[in-house]
Design an enzyme around this catalytic site. Structure first.
Site, PDB file in Angstrom:
ATOM      1  N   SER A 140      48.313 -62.552 -46.404  1.00  0.00           N
ATOM      2  CA  SER A 140      47.779 -63.809 -46.401  1.00  0.00           C
ATOM      3  C   SER A 140      48.966 -64.776 -46.161  1.00  0.00           C
ATOM      4  CB  SER A 140      47.176 -64.272 -47.799  1.00  0.00           C
ATOM      5  OG  SER A 140      47.023 -65.403 -48.024  1.00  0.00           O
ATOM      6  N   TYR A 153      47.018 -64.463 -56.992  1.00  0.00           N
ATOM      7  CA  TYR A 153      46.672 -64.185 -55.449  1.00  0.00           C
ATOM      8  C   TYR A 153      48.214 -64.210 -54.620  1.00  0.00           C
ATOM      9  CZ  TYR A 153      44.516 -64.020 -51.103  1.00  0.00           C
ATOM     10  OH  TYR A 153      43.916 -63.807 -49.685  1.00  0.00           O
TER      11      TYR A 153
HETATM   12  N1  LIG Z   1      39.290 -65.769 -45.162  1.00  0.00           N
HETATM   13  C1  LIG Z   1      40.292 -66.227 -45.342  1.00  0.00           C
HETATM   14  O1  LIG Z   1      40.803 -67.273 -44.818  1.00  0.00           O
HETATM   15  C2  LIG Z   1      41.745 -65.176 -45.828  1.00  0.00           C
HETATM   16  C3  LIG Z   1      42.932 -65.510 -45.576  1.00  0.00           C
HETATM   17  C4  LIG Z   1      44.042 -64.794 -45.901  1.00  0.00           C
HETATM   18  C5  LIG Z   1      43.675 -63.522 -46.424  1.00  0.00           C
HETATM   19  N2  LIG Z   1      42.589 -63.084 -46.676  1.00  0.00           N
HETATM   20  C6  LIG Z   1      42.299 -61.673 -47.192  1.00  0.00           C
HETATM   21  O2  LIG Z   1      41.404 -61.180 -46.268  1.00  0.00           O
HETATM   22  C7  LIG Z   1      40.765 -60.153 -46.991  1.00  0.00           C
HETATM   23  C8  LIG Z   1      39.122 -60.062 -46.536  1.00  0.00           C
HETATM   24  O3  LIG Z   1      38.893 -61.474 -47.143  1.00  0.00           O
HETATM   25  P1  LIG Z   1      37.462 -62.088 -46.733  1.00  0.00           P
HETATM   26  O4  LIG Z   1      38.050 -63.614 -46.502  1.00  0.00           O
HETATM   27  O5  LIG Z   1      36.830 -61.347 -45.661  1.00  0.00           O
HETATM   28  O6  LIG Z   1      36.621 -62.622 -48.024  1.00  0.00           O
HETATM   29  P2  LIG Z   1      35.326 -61.384 -48.453  1.00  0.00           P
HETATM   30  O7  LIG Z   1      35.318 -61.751 -49.789  1.00  0.00           O
HETATM   31  O8  LIG Z   1      34.151 -61.628 -47.581  1.00  0.00           O
HETATM   32  O9  LIG Z   1      36.125 -59.786 -48.334  1.00  0.00           O
HETATM   33  C9  LIG Z   1      36.520 -59.337 -49.402  1.00  0.00           C
HETATM   34  C10 LIG Z   1      35.851 -57.946 -49.617  1.00  0.00           C
HETATM   35  O10 LIG Z   1      36.481 -57.117 -50.464  1.00  0.00           O
HETATM   36  C11 LIG Z   1      35.597 -56.469 -51.223  1.00  0.00           C
HETATM   37  N3  LIG Z   1      36.093 -55.961 -52.377  1.00  0.00           N
HETATM   38  C12 LIG Z   1      36.667 -56.621 -53.693  1.00  0.00           C
HETATM   39  N4  LIG Z   1      37.100 -55.824 -54.439  1.00  0.00           N
HETATM   40  C13 LIG Z   1      36.597 -54.528 -54.003  1.00  0.00           C
HETATM   41  C14 LIG Z   1      36.619 -53.136 -54.511  1.00  0.00           C
HETATM   42  N5  LIG Z   1      37.269 -53.044 -55.868  1.00  0.00           N
HETATM   43  N6  LIG Z   1      36.277 -52.148 -53.859  1.00  0.00           N
HETATM   44  C15 LIG Z   1      36.013 -52.387 -52.687  1.00  0.00           C
HETATM   45  N7  LIG Z   1      35.684 -53.522 -52.031  1.00  0.00           N
HETATM   46  C16 LIG Z   1      36.192 -54.518 -52.688  1.00  0.00           C
HETATM   47  C17 LIG Z   1      34.537 -57.661 -51.412  1.00  0.00           C
HETATM   48  O11 LIG Z   1      33.230 -57.131 -52.017  1.00  0.00           O
HETATM   49  C18 LIG Z   1      34.563 -58.317 -50.249  1.00  0.00           C
HETATM   50  O12 LIG Z   1      33.525 -57.654 -49.384  1.00  0.00           O
HETATM   51  C19 LIG Z   1      41.152 -60.050 -48.283  1.00  0.00           C
HETATM   52  O13 LIG Z   1      42.150 -59.325 -48.631  1.00  0.00           O
HETATM   53  C20 LIG Z   1      41.760 -61.728 -48.370  1.00  0.00           C
HETATM   54  O14 LIG Z   1      42.697 -61.480 -49.540  1.00  0.00           O
HETATM   55  C21 LIG Z   1      41.396 -63.877 -46.267  1.00  0.00           C
END
Ligand SMILES: NC(=O)c1ccc[n+]([C@@H]2O[C@H](COP(=O)([O-])OP(=O)(O)OC[C@H]3O[C@@H](n4cnc5c(N)ncnc54)[C@H](O)[C@@H]3O)[C@@H](O)[C@H]2O)c1
Length: 249
Positions: A140, A153
């Site tokens: 991130s 985080y």
């Molecule tokens: N959306 C953004 O702008 C952004 C920015 C930087 C980083 N990220 C990172 O991208 C990744 C995906 O995030 P996203 O934005 O798509 O959000 P999201 O909430 O749609 O995706 C996260 C997923 O992880 C799953 N998850 C959490 N704990 C879990 C577990 N114990 N076992 C299995 N699955 C589990 C959740 O159910 C969810 O589907 C994450 O690592 C997040 O930190 C997202």
């Protein structure tokens, strides 16, 4: 022949958002993509997963069940897997001084400890990949920039970058490339649901290109790193952030 024809691997937490977009891109390129998620299916409001994806119900914090699932998947592919995308992630929003110890531990457990355990579990299978095994950890911008109210985080994602570099060096001799992708601000259902006009404007002002990213672009980046042209790339953290990290305020 498609770029990833004959490849098989895992994307965790891909029942929504970024993980789902990555899983779909890899499957569209011909790979068999095992989506491990707690729901075992795409969450409501997200696009369907494409042919080539296979949903498996699983929680990455249950290490024993992850060992069993990964062994069974590798068995289907002559004992090897070609990629692991550690996408599942958790956060906790609160001022640093008020973060409960158990919430700090939960975020570190999901984002760091379990990511490392997944790498360890998949290591013997990735090592046997005829295509050179690939790991992509989703980091991130918060690994590089300070954000308020999400200190656990930020801590966890900086650790992911350190882990990525260490594994890349150690497992280079095992034919495994390890990189991370740092998404900036991306169009997502979650983002659209919570974003009011004021906040949207403030965030856009801090993105050099003044726009949010598209999750398909993260899929394209993952495809490049996993495909044949990514075989000389390891130990890097790739920011897809519209110039947010480059921006001088
Ligand atoms: N959306 C953004 O702008 C952004 C920015 C930087 C980083 N990220 C990172 O991208 C990744 C995906 O995030 P996203 O934005 O798509 O959000 P999201 O909430 O749609 O995706 C996260 C997923 O992880 C799953 N998850 C959490 N704990 C879990 C577990 N114990 N076992 C299995 N699955 C589990 C959740 O159910 C969810 O589907 C994450 O690592 C997040 O930190 C997202």
């Amino acid at each position: 022949m498609k770029e990833l024809e004959g490849y098989a691997g895992i994307v965790t937490g891909a029942s929504s958002g970024i993980g789902l977009a990555i899983a779909n891109s890899l499957a569209e390129a011909g790979a068999t993509v095992y989506i491990i998620s707690r729901t075992g299916k795409v969450k409501e409001g997200y696009p369907e997963s494409v042919p080539g994806t296979v949903h498996i119900k699983g929680d990455i914090t249950n290490v024993e069940s992850m060992k069993k699932i990964c062994a069974e998947l590798a068995d289907k592919h002559d004992g090897h897997l070609d990629f692991l995308v550690n996408n599942a992630g958790a956060t906790y929003k609160c001022l640093a001084q008020d973060v409960p110890a158990e919430e700090f531990d939960r975020v570190i457990n999901v984002n760091v400890t379990c990511v490392f355990r997944m790498c360890q579990i998949c290591y013997p299978y990735l090592k046997k990949s005829p295509h050179k095994g690939r790991i992509i950890n989703i980091s991130s911008m918060s690994a590089h920039l300070g954000f308020t109210q999400v200190v656990p985080y930020c801590t966890s994602k900086a650790a992911v970058c350190g882990m990525t570099r260490g594994l890349a060096v150690e497992w280079a001799e095992d034919n495994i490339c390890v990189n991370s992708i740092a998404p900036g601000w991306f169009h997502s259902k979650m983002l659209d649901d919570v974003m009011d006009d004021d906040r949207r404007k403030r965030i856009l002002n801090r993105i050099a290109v003044h726009d949010f990213g598209k999750t398909e672009d993260l899929g394209a980046m993952a495809l490049f790193l996993i495909g044949p042209h990514g075989s000389y790339i390891t130990g890097q953290d790739y920011a897809l952030d519209g110039g947010t990290l480059a921006y001088g305020y």
